[in-house]
Enzyme design. Structure first.
Site, PDB file in Angstrom:
ATOM      1  N   GLU A   1      68.932  56.101  44.971  1.00  9.28           N
ATOM      2  CA  GLU A   1      68.221  57.122  45.312  1.00  9.28           C
ATOM      3  C   GLU A   1      68.786  58.741  45.265  1.00  9.28           C
ATOM      4  O   GLU A   1      70.648  58.575  44.616  1.00  9.28           O
ATOM      5  CB  GLU A   1      67.611  58.008  47.311  1.00  9.28           C
ATOM      6  CG  GLU A   1      67.280  58.573  47.406  1.00  9.28           C
ATOM      7  CD  GLU A   1      66.978  58.942  48.885  1.00  9.28           C
ATOM      8  OE1 GLU A   1      67.641  58.443  49.574  1.00  9.28           O
ATOM      9  OE2 GLU A   1      66.683  60.121  49.133  1.00  9.28           O
TER      10      GLU A   1
ATOM     11  N   ASN B   1      56.815  59.346  49.668  1.00  2.83           N
ATOM     12  CA  ASN B   1      57.190  58.513  51.197  1.00  2.83           C
ATOM     13  C   ASN B   1      57.819  58.829  52.569  1.00  2.83           C
ATOM     14  O   ASN B   1      58.127  60.488  52.803  1.00  2.83           O
ATOM     15  CB  ASN B   1      59.278  58.583  50.513  1.00  2.83           C
ATOM     16  CG  ASN B   1      59.751  57.868  51.100  1.00  2.83           C
ATOM     17  OD1 ASN B   1      59.888  57.178  51.709  1.00  2.83           O
ATOM     18  ND2 ASN B   1      61.044  58.742  51.819  1.00  2.83           N
ATOM     19  N   GLU B   2      58.137  57.772  53.807  1.00  9.54           N
ATOM     20  CA  GLU B   2      57.779  58.805  54.846  1.00  9.54           C
ATOM     21  C   GLU B   2      57.227  59.417  54.981  1.00  9.54           C
ATOM     22  O   GLU B   2      57.525  60.930  55.865  1.00  9.54           O
ATOM     23  CB  GLU B   2      59.762  58.673  55.782  1.00  9.54           C
ATOM     24  CG  GLU B   2      60.494  57.157  55.102  1.00  9.54           C
ATOM     25  CD  GLU B   2      61.359  57.567  55.751  1.00  9.54           C
ATOM     26  OE1 GLU B   2      61.983  58.052  56.607  1.00  9.54           O
ATOM     27  OE2 GLU B   2      62.475  56.458  56.007  1.00  9.54           O
TER      28      GLU B   2
ATOM     29  N   TYR C   1      66.012  50.306  59.670  1.00 11.36           N
ATOM     30  CA  TYR C   1      67.211  50.237  59.527  1.00 11.36           C
ATOM     31  C   TYR C   1      68.260  49.692  60.888  1.00 11.36           C
ATOM     32  O   TYR C   1      67.388  50.161  61.506  1.00 11.36           O
ATOM     33  CB  TYR C   1      67.557  51.654  59.342  1.00 11.36           C
ATOM     34  CG  TYR C   1      67.359  52.589  58.164  1.00 11.36           C
ATOM     35  CD1 TYR C   1      68.100  51.838  56.725  1.00 11.36           C
ATOM     36  CD2 TYR C   1      66.796  53.472  57.895  1.00 11.36           C
ATOM     37  CE1 TYR C   1      68.444  52.651  55.583  1.00 11.36           C
ATOM     38  CE2 TYR C   1      66.088  54.048  56.321  1.00 11.36           C
ATOM     39  CZ  TYR C   1      67.239  53.000  55.407  1.00 11.36           C
ATOM     40  OH  TYR C   1      66.763  53.854  53.983  1.00 11.36           O
TER      41      TYR C   1
ATOM     42  N   GLU D   1      62.982  50.243  52.727  1.00 11.20           N
ATOM     43  CA  GLU D   1      64.227  50.021  52.793  1.00 11.20           C
ATOM     44  C   GLU D   1      64.538  49.631  53.964  1.00 11.20           C
ATOM     45  O   GLU D   1      63.944  49.493  54.805  1.00 11.20           O
ATOM     46  CB  GLU D   1      64.092  52.233  53.147  1.00 11.20           C
ATOM     47  CG  GLU D   1      63.907  52.561  52.166  1.00 11.20           C
ATOM     48  CD  GLU D   1      63.757  54.339  52.269  1.00 11.20           C
ATOM     49  OE1 GLU D   1      64.831  55.189  53.122  1.00 11.20           O
ATOM     50  OE2 GLU D   1      63.445  55.071  51.505  1.00 11.20           O
TER      51      GLU D   1
ATOM     52  N   GLN E   1      71.338  51.126  50.239  1.00  5.75           N
ATOM     53  CA  GLN E   1      71.170  51.182  48.834  1.00  5.75           C
ATOM     54  C   GLN E   1      72.020  50.769  47.752  1.00  5.75           C
ATOM     55  O   GLN E   1      73.419  50.201  48.191  1.00  5.75           O
ATOM     56  CB  GLN E   1      70.830  52.980  48.309  1.00  5.75           C
ATOM     57  CG  GLN E   1      69.941  53.504  49.465  1.00  5.75           C
ATOM     58  CD  GLN E   1      69.829  55.038  48.542  1.00  5.75           C
ATOM     59  OE1 GLN E   1      70.276  55.790  47.424  1.00  5.75           O
ATOM     60  NE2 GLN E   1      69.053  55.710  49.999  1.00  5.75           N
TER      61      GLN E   1
HETATM   62  O1  AHR Z   1      67.787  56.173  52.759  1.00  9.61           O
HETATM   63  C1  AHR Z   1      68.311  56.692  53.067  1.00  9.61           C
HETATM   64  C2  AHR Z   1      67.417  57.821  53.823  1.00  9.61           C
HETATM   65  O2  AHR Z   1      66.595  57.183  54.428  1.00  9.61           O
HETATM   66  C3  AHR Z   1      65.748  57.894  52.930  1.00  9.61           C
HETATM   67  O3  AHR Z   1      66.194  58.609  52.289  1.00  9.61           O
HETATM   68  C4  AHR Z   1      64.534  57.864  53.475  1.00  9.61           C
HETATM   69  O4  AHR Z   1      63.582  57.575  52.693  1.00  9.61           O
HETATM   70  C5  AHR Z   1      65.331  57.516  55.310  1.00  9.61           C
HETATM   71  O5  AHR Z   1      64.846  57.784  55.831  1.00  9.61           O
END
Ligand code: AHR
Length: 526
Positions: free
Chosen positions: A57, A204-205, A271, A330, A379
């Site tokens: 990103e 995205n999201e 995450y 992600e 990432q």
């Molecule tokens: O990876 C960092 C961020 O995490 C991304 O931009 C977003 O899609 C997610 O919340």
């Protein structure tokens, strides 16, 4: 390229013993005991290489300085891409890269990033640090980069602030083979023939930074935008819908029940935070943590297994033939910002704990290979659970890089189901299975077995029965260290790297493995 020095396990084990707290017994803790049955007689789905995918990103030094330094940089580069990073990524066999975001994607206007660099507008990266975005790295730079390292391109479109026309034009700019104003523009920008765009996402999201939408509203927008995404016959990308996250399955449910065409996959994000309460304000540090955070991180990481299962159960109801993929585009660890750095840049160190999280998570993706056909760790460079960290001209490969490298044989291999019986690793209120396993057969006929010992100080004796195959030779590599937060630094970039593993043997057709504490092992059986 990882340095596979023919070290034996003597060094790490010795170091582990030496690092025991003063007064602790020199007697090593009793080994845990686990058994596994590998069903070589019941092969499963193909492990799509794309589950080893990456995400890059416009965030912090993920692109600028991490990949792109510009042609005039003193850092050795090829047409602006840093040579050390190019070489490391080529060696990693990166199958696919998602770009340009993330949250960045929904404010990205592709026309800002094409044409002569000096004429590109300077915008502001409002999501990540509020820093200027020069747009020096745009569509041509990304797609050329993906080609250079042999990765497929996954482009994430702007639904949040872009029109259907802007999105449709972007796809035409990249893929059209006709003589149009857009393709002339592409040619003037240095690219005559179209690129291949195998994957394209609409937003995205959408539940958050992508527009704070309800799934019902997003589903309607998806239907509208997807209608206008046109590409030459045979060149239309698989279109990805922006889905849910964490334990929320409502997005999968609504998307599956309301979108009846054009949707090739649903994206999902998860995450891993060390915080047991998933507290985003106090996530926990990347290094210097205690066993409580080793354990809580692993508990949180493994939750993705149930989350995937819950989403798959919904998808199976609407799509029993498994035409639609579930893309975890992600995932990875997310720690507190490093002191002294811009908190918006999400730079973090990467330790043995990250390696264990990566390996255990990859094992989970492999188990769900029939539906999980892509995953993109967040990432690739300098951001979150990165493969590579850079500091000016210096570069290091992280423990996570080494895990991805060790797992290369699993790319495109056929899953072999496993039945694992393992005790749990327990610490305070935390408890997780101590051993994680995955097995697969490669096209060349080898059986690959990955084993992870999540226990930080007890080894595990694993006894594996292989049904339907009788391998005679085993070889392998291991990644381990004495400290839970062992990591590479720019002064000591090779402190932690895989070494040859000789703790596995085949006895009477059975595979016996002495798995050291906090280790990742990949074995190849012939
Ligand atoms: O990876 C960092 C961020 O995490 C991304 O931009 C977003 O899609 C997610 O919340």
């Amino acid at each position: 390229m990882p340095n596979l020095k023919p070290l034996r396990l003597v060094a790490p084990v010795l170091a582990a013993l030496l690092s025991m707290p003063f007064g602790a017994s020199a007697q090593p803790a009793r080994a845990l005991s686990a058994t596994v049955t590998i069903r070589a007689d019941r092969p499963g789905a193909e492990i799509n290489p794309d589950i080893f995918g990456q995400f890059a990103e416009h965030l912090g030094h993920g692109i600028y300085e991490g990949i792109w330094v510009g042609k005039d940089s003193s850092i050795p580069n090829t047409d602006g891409y840093r040579n050390d990073v190019l070489a490391a990524l080529k060696d990693l066999h990166v199958p696919v890269i998602r770009w340009p975001g993330g949250c960045f994607a929904d404010e990205y206007h592709w026309r800002d990033g094409v044409g002569p660099a000096a004429q590109r507008p300077i915008t502001v990266n409002t999501n990540w640090g509020g820093v200027p975005e020069t747009n020096a790295f745009g569509t041509n730079e990304f797609l050329d980069f993906a080609e250079m390292i042999g990765a497929k391109a996954y482009v994430n479109g702007n639904l949040g602030t872009g029109s259907p026309e802007e999105m449709a034009d972007w796809l035409k700019y990249m893929t059209s083979d006709q003589d149009t104003t857009l393709t002339r523009m592409r040619r003037d920008n240095g690219r005559d023939r179209p690129w291949k765009i195998p994957f394209f996402a609409i937003g995205n999201e959408a539940w958050g930074c992508g527009g704070d939408m309800r799934p019902e509203y997003y589903a309607d927008l998806f239907r509208r935008y997807a209608t206008f995404l046109k590409a030459p016959k045979g060149a239309r990308p698989l279109i990805i819908a922006s889905g849910g996250h964490d334990a929320d399955t409502s997005w999968t449910k609504v998307l599956m029940s309301t979108i009846h065409q054009n949707m090739g996959a649903i994206s999902y994000h998860y995450y891993t935070l060390p915080s047991p309460t998933h507290d985003w304000q106090a996530k926990g540090p990347a290094t210097g943590f205690g066993e409580d955070q080793w354990a809580s991180t692993l508990v949180n990481a493994l939750k993705i297994d149930d989350y995937i299962k819950q989403n798959i159960a919904i998808m199976n109801k609407y799509d029993p033939q498994k035409k639609i993929g579930f893309f975890v585009d992600e995932w990875g660890t997310w720690y507190d910002p490093e002191p002294g750095r811009n908190p918006g840049f999400l730079y973090q160190q990467n330790t043995l704990r990250d390696a264990v999280v990566a390996a255990a998570t990859l094992n989970i993706f492999e188990k769900h290979a029939a539906r999980v056909r892509m995953a993109n760790i967040a990432q690739m460079v300098n951001v979150l659970q990165a493969m590579i960290l850079t500091d000016g001209p210096k570069m290091l490969l992280t423990p996570t890089y080494h895990v991805f490298h060790m797992y290369i044989p699993f790319q495109g291999a056929t899953l072999l189901p496993t039945d694992l019986k393992t005790p749990n690793y327990k610490f305070e209120k935390f408890s997780v299975p101590a051993v994680s396993v995955s097995a697969a057969r490669t096209a060349g006929g080898a059986i690959e077995v990955s084993l992870v010992n999540l226990h930080p100080d007890r080894s595990a004796q694993v006894s594996a029965t292989i049904k339907g195959a009788a391998p005679r030779h085993v070889s392998g590599t291991i990644l381990t260290a004495s400290a839970m937060d062992a990591h590479n630094t720019f002064d000591d970039p090779n402190a932690l790297h895989p070494v040859t593993f000789d703790g596995a043997k085949i006895v009477n057709g059975r595979l016996d493995v002495a798995l050291p504490p906090k280790s990742v092992v990949v074995l190849s059986l012939q």
